[in-house]
Design an enzyme around this catalytic site. Structure first.
Site, PDB file in Angstrom:
ATOM      1  N   LYS A  99       0.853  -1.184   0.000  1.00  0.00           N
ATOM      2  CA  LYS A  99       0.000   0.000   0.000  1.00  0.00           C
ATOM      3  C   LYS A  99       0.890   1.235   0.000  1.00  0.00           C
ATOM      4  CE  LYS A  99      -2.899   2.879   2.860  1.00  0.00           C
ATOM      5  NZ  LYS A  99      -3.432   3.106   4.213  1.00  0.00           N
ATOM      6  N   GLY A 160      -7.710   9.158  10.430  1.00  0.00           N
ATOM      7  CA  GLY A 160      -7.929   9.223  11.868  1.00  0.00           C
ATOM      8  C   GLY A 160      -8.967  10.213  12.327  1.00  0.00           C
ATOM      9  N   ALA A 186      -9.435   5.525   5.055  1.00  0.00           N
ATOM     10  CA  ALA A 186      -9.302   6.692   5.930  1.00  0.00           C
ATOM     11  C   ALA A 186     -10.630   7.410   6.140  1.00  0.00           C
ATOM     12  CB  ALA A 186      -8.259   7.691   5.418  1.00  0.00           C
ATOM     13  N   GLY A 187     -10.863   7.784   7.399  1.00  0.00           N
ATOM     14  CA  GLY A 187     -11.999   8.622   7.751  1.00  0.00           C
ATOM     15  C   GLY A 187     -13.200   7.902   8.324  1.00  0.00           C
ATOM     16  N   ASN A 208      -8.464   1.676  10.523  1.00  0.00           N
ATOM     17  CA  ASN A 208      -7.608   1.365  11.667  1.00  0.00           C
ATOM     18  C   ASN A 208      -8.145   2.044  12.929  1.00  0.00           C
ATOM     19  OD1 ASN A 208      -4.973   0.200  12.696  1.00  0.00           O
ATOM     20  ND2 ASN A 208      -4.744   2.336  13.287  1.00  0.00           N
ATOM     21  N   THR A 209      -8.128   3.373  12.947  1.00  0.00           N
ATOM     22  CA  THR A 209      -8.488   4.115  14.151  1.00  0.00           C
ATOM     23  C   THR A 209      -9.913   3.821  14.607  1.00  0.00           C
ATOM     24  OG1 THR A 209      -7.021   5.875  13.385  1.00  0.00           O
ATOM     25  CG2 THR A 209      -8.485   6.411  15.197  1.00  0.00           C
TER      26      THR A 209
END
Length: 256
Positions: A99, A160, A186-187, A208-209
């Site tokens: 990635k 994040g 993301a987001g 992830n977050t």
């Protein structure tokens, strides 16, 4: 449409990819991956311990024989840094599916698209199969696919941030024009964000977050698993048309 997500010849039953950062322990990370039903995990090469045997090793908790490791270039701000990082990853673990992310600044972590495209071309020439984190710009998404990237990964919103899908119109445009998988990266903040991404026709979601910083990461991982499945099913089913006025569920003719 295939029920499998296929990326660079690899078939995945799960359309949810999770990260390996911000968890309290590698053990919690492994429990979240199991709860999510994930088959691919992304690994920040510059931040995750893969080789120092004097410290806990990620591979002792997330078996590389069970999960596809996806090395990423988190923390890289130039094409050169990203290329160097992924070459080290290939030497360490033999990974060629990667990635790519090249960031523009510390405050937003927004992708530097000029550097990203340059790095993608060089990595592909060097034999890598590149899944690429990018802005939600359909023009750059097309350029990255034309360069040979095997998956396009537009941001839903800032890394994040948990703000969800800020620009669904552009995500949909990218989906419609792409012949390789489109994975929102993301987001995502909660399950409804993941479902929304899938309802737009995306092939998968990477997060992830949203899981790692949830109050209960394991339960959130399960929620995300179901959200991705539900969103995919809704997309394939085809939603009803939106209407300006009411439309009764039962016919008005023949009332008693």
């Amino acid at each position: 449409m295939s029920e499998h997500l296929e990326i660079a010849g690899r078939k995945l039953s799960s359309r949810l990819i999770i990260g390996t950062g911000k968890y309290k322990t590698y053990e919690q990370n492994a429990q979240a991956a199991e709860a999510a039903g994930a088959e691919m995990v992304t690994v920040a090469v510059r931040r995750v311990n893969l080789t120092d045997k004097d410290k806990p090793l990620l591979v002792d908790f997330l078996d590389p024989e069970k999960y596809i490791y996806l090395p990423n270039t988190a923390g890289c701000f130039t094409a050169e840094d990203a290329i160097r990082t992924l070459r080290l990853a290939r030497e360490a673990g033999g990974w060629d599916l990667v990635k790519l992310e090249v960031l523009s600044d510390q405050k937003t972590l927004y992708p530097d698209m000029e550097e990203t495209l340059r790095a993608a071309k060089l990595l592909i020439k060097d034999g890598f199969q590149v899944m690429v984190y990018c802005s939600d710009d359909p023009v750059y998404a097309r350029k990255l696919e034309d360069a040979g990237c095997c998956a396009i990964m537009p941001l839903g919103s800032l890394i994040g941030s948990g703000l969800g899908i800020i620009n669904p119109v552009n995500i949909r445009l990218i989906v419609e024009q792409s012949s390789v998988p489109v994975i929102v990266d993301a987001g995502v903040g909660t399950a409804s964000d993941a479902a929304a991404a899938m309802e737009l026709g995306c092939d998968g979601v990477l997060m992830n977050t949203a899981i790692a910083e949830a109050r209960d990461p394991i339960r959130m991982a399960r929620a995300m698993k179901h959200a991705v499945i539900a969103g995919r099913e809704a997309y394939l089913a085809g939603r009803m048309a939106k209407k300006l006025y009411a439309d009764p569920s039962s016919p008005l003719a023949g009332l008693i």
